[in-house]
Design a protein around this motif. Structure first.
Motif, PDB file in Angstrom:
ATOM      1  N   ARG A 119       0.837  -1.186   0.000  1.00 15.93           N
ATOM      2  CA  ARG A 119       0.000   0.000   0.000  1.00 15.93           C
ATOM      3  C   ARG A 119       0.878   1.245   0.000  1.00 15.93           C
ATOM      4  N   LEU A 120       0.658   2.108  -0.972  1.00 18.31           N
ATOM      5  CA  LEU A 120       1.432   3.333  -1.126  1.00 18.31           C
ATOM      6  C   LEU A 120       0.503   4.528  -0.968  1.00 18.31           C
ATOM      7  N   THR A 121       0.927   5.508  -0.181  1.00 20.37           N
ATOM      8  CA  THR A 121       0.172   6.752  -0.060  1.00 20.37           C
ATOM      9  C   THR A 121       1.118   7.929  -0.213  1.00 20.37           C
ATOM     10  N   ALA A 122       0.585   9.005  -0.753  1.00 18.93           N
ATOM     11  CA  ALA A 122       1.324  10.263  -0.866  1.00 18.93           C
ATOM     12  C   ALA A 122       0.334  11.398  -0.672  1.00 18.93           C
ATOM     13  N   VAL A 123       0.776  12.437   0.024  1.00 14.23           N
ATOM     14  CA  VAL A 123      -0.064  13.618   0.258  1.00 14.23           C
ATOM     15  C   VAL A 123       0.680  14.836  -0.265  1.00 14.23           C
ATOM     16  N   ARG A 124      -0.012  15.659  -1.055  1.00 11.14           N
ATOM     17  CA  ARG A 124       0.624  16.854  -1.596  1.00 11.14           C
ATOM     18  C   ARG A 124      -0.277  18.061  -1.372  1.00 11.14           C
ATOM     19  N   PRO A 125       0.302  19.237  -1.117  1.00 11.78           N
ATOM     20  CA  PRO A 125      -0.501  20.460  -1.056  1.00 11.78           C
ATOM     21  C   PRO A 125      -0.934  20.850  -2.460  1.00 11.78           C
ATOM     22  N   VAL A 126      -2.126  21.393  -2.581  1.00  8.19           N
ATOM     23  CA  VAL A 126      -2.663  21.670  -3.909  1.00  8.19           C
ATOM     24  C   VAL A 126      -2.182  22.992  -4.482  1.00  8.19           C
ATOM     25  N   ASP A 127      -1.378  23.744  -3.720  1.00  7.55           N
ATOM     26  CA  ASP A 127      -0.910  25.028  -4.242  1.00  7.55           C
ATOM     27  C   ASP A 127       0.319  24.881  -5.135  1.00  7.55           C
ATOM     28  N   GLY A 128       0.689  23.650  -5.457  1.00  9.91           N
ATOM     29  CA  GLY A 128       1.803  23.408  -6.366  1.00  9.91           C
ATOM     30  C   GLY A 128       1.416  22.368  -7.396  1.00  9.91           C
ATOM     31  N   PRO A 129       2.294  22.112  -8.377  1.00  9.49           N
ATOM     32  CA  PRO A 129       1.981  21.127  -9.407  1.00  9.49           C
ATOM     33  C   PRO A 129       1.952  19.713  -8.846  1.00  9.49           C
ATOM     34  N   ARG A 130       1.128  18.869  -9.429  1.00 13.28           N
ATOM     35  CA  ARG A 130       1.065  17.475  -9.023  1.00 13.28           C
ATOM     36  C   ARG A 130       2.355  16.768  -9.441  1.00 13.28           C
ATOM     37  N   PRO A 131       3.031  16.048  -8.543  1.00 10.67           N
ATOM     38  CA  PRO A 131       4.294  15.402  -8.904  1.00 10.67           C
ATOM     39  C   PRO A 131       4.071  14.262  -9.891  1.00 10.67           C
ATOM     40  N   SER A 132       5.028  14.074 -10.771  1.00 10.56           N
ATOM     41  CA  SER A 132       4.945  12.974 -11.725  1.00 10.56           C
ATOM     42  C   SER A 132       5.238  11.658 -11.023  1.00 10.56           C
ATOM     43  N   TRP A 133       4.821  10.564 -11.651  1.00 12.20           N
ATOM     44  CA  TRP A 133       5.127   9.256 -11.090  1.00 12.20           C
ATOM     45  C   TRP A 133       6.642   9.014 -11.061  1.00 12.20           C
ATOM     46  N   ASN A 134       7.336   9.499 -12.048  1.00  9.70           N
ATOM     47  CA  ASN A 134       8.793   9.330 -12.059  1.00  9.70           C
ATOM     48  C   ASN A 134       9.427   9.951 -10.824  1.00  9.70           C
ATOM     49  N   ARG A 135       8.933  11.118 -10.412  1.00  4.71           N
ATOM     50  CA  ARG A 135       9.494  11.753  -9.215  1.00  4.71           C
ATOM     51  C   ARG A 135       9.148  10.961  -7.957  1.00  4.71           C
ATOM     52  N   ILE A 136       7.887  10.503  -7.871  1.00  2.90           N
ATOM     53  CA  ILE A 136       7.467   9.738  -6.700  1.00  2.90           C
ATOM     54  C   ILE A 136       8.284   8.456  -6.571  1.00  2.90           C
TER      55      ILE A 136
END
Length: 389
Positions: A364-381
């Motif tokens: 199980r993988l989870t990631a949380v990001r603030p919406v005031d920036g661009p959505r990270p790519s899968w490559n970065r994650i």
């Protein structure tokens, strides 16, 4: 990565013929405890994994509801609470938020204090255990929330929480009557289960953010070698002492021998009833894998691969009230990918503002990001996750 302010207590229990008789607690000190929103989301999904039916829409809604009230800070900022929204909610919703927050903060404390490492079978919910481990734990009466797998043995964790409106987030001096009553019950639960190791976290939610009292029993082999280097204010409170009411003589607890509570411990030499209990325990791991297989098959969108393993999942809105603050990625791996758990923990504790808040536990993988920036790519994650290896 956000932080909460933690106050740590050590307590001792005096035992008599009838069980626990008295408790004395001493404050060790206070310090900043790193808490990952991604880990909090991950841990709160734990109790659903072994159930036969999982409605993904319900889980998405629960995550969105939790993050409508709890907001992560930028960089190492404090975990914050939307108090006006919380105070406008029904009591059962307030309890849901405080309990979910408590589970995540309790697990963060377990990593910081006694080096618990998240893993495939290193954490179990007591909501699932009674049906899977008959005879090992009482099905009625007091039950903790989570069972942690430590090298020295299993440790039960109790997570509690309350809304606090006082200016000082920690109640001054000694603990509260509610904390005392719960410690009394847990102390007796421990005695009834062969002096089972346990600890309790008590989260306070308020305008000052999220604070937590952590109570650790003294003398437990499973909780030796506590890591307290992160504590920056030594404790100065006087000892807190109270008597434990005598247990009800009508209460009967029928338990099997205390051998092998957690799936991934080395198998001991067991015969008779103990062998039958071990066979039940050994089925939990495969059932968890089957549940993750079902979750993987339900996801339609493939995010990419992690170390060659396909990952499916999607982003969901991280709150449902007013302006959106977070987006949450929920991913399921096609099979396990081993990561360096210590590196993951150290990365979370030292994470700078430009790093992602991600958490991988089993499949199980989870990631949380603030919406005031661009959505990270899968490559970065995936690149940041694989840095831990």
């Amino acid at each position: 990565m956000s932080t909460v302010r933690a106050r740590v207590w050590r307590f001792t229990i005096e035992k008599g013929k009838a069980g626990a008789e008295a408790v004395q607690a001493v404050e060790i000190g206070q310090g900043p405890l790193p808490v990952s929103l991604a880990a909090m989301v991950n841990i709160n999904a734990l109790a659903c994994d072994l159930r036969k039916t999982v409605d993904q829409r319900v889980r998405d809604y629960e995550i969105s509801l939790l993050l409508s009230y709890i907001i992560g800070g930028q960089g190492k900022g404090p975990l914050r609470v939307e108090c006006s929204a919380l105070d406008s909610s029904a009591g059962h919703i307030q309890r849901f938020v405080s309990e979910c927050t408590g589970l995540g903060v309790m697990s963060a404390a377990s990593e910081a204090l006694f080096d618990w490492k998240p893993g495939a079978s290193g954490l179990s919910s007591f909501d699932v255990l009674p049906g899977k481990l008959p005879g090992l734990y009482a099905k009625t009466g007091v039950r903790p929330d989570l069972l942690y797998d430590l090298a020295a043995g299993p440790v039960a964790g109790e997570a509690r929480g309350r809304r606090r409106r006082a200016k000082k987030m920690f109640p001054p001096g000694k603990g509260t009557p509610e904390q005392r009553k719960r410690l009394e019950k847990l102390a007796q639960w421990s005695v009834d289960h062969g002096d089972h190791a346990y600890f309790m976290s008590w989260v306070w939610l308020g305008a000052g953010g999220v604070y937590v009292d952590v109570f650790l029993p003294d003398g437990s082999a499973a909780l030796t070698g506590l890591k307290t280097g992160w504590i920056d204010v030594p404790g100065g409170a006087k000892p807190w002492q109270f008597r434990v009411p005598r247990p009800d003589p009508r209460r009967v607890v029928n338990l099997a021998p205390q051998q092998g509570h957690v799936v991934d411990l080395p198998r001991p030499e067991i015969s008779g009833e103990g062998a039958a209990s071990w066979e039940v325990i050994s089925r939990v791991g495969p059932e968890a894998e089957e549940a993750m297989d079902r979750a993987f098959s339900r996801e339609e969108h493939q995010l990419g691969t992690l170390d060659g393993v396909p990952v499916r999942g999607r982003w969901i809105r991280g709150d449902i009230l007013g302006e959106t603050h977070h987006e949450v990625l929920l991913g399921v791996l096609g099979e396990r990918v081993e990561v360096n758990r210590r590196a993951q923990r150290e990365r979370l504790a030292t994470m700078a503002g430009d790093r992602l808040d991600t958490f991988l536990d089993g499949r199980r993988l989870t990631a949380v990001r603030p919406v005031d920036g661009p959505r990270p790519s899968w490559n970065r994650i995936s690149a940041e996750l694989l840095e831990q290896n």
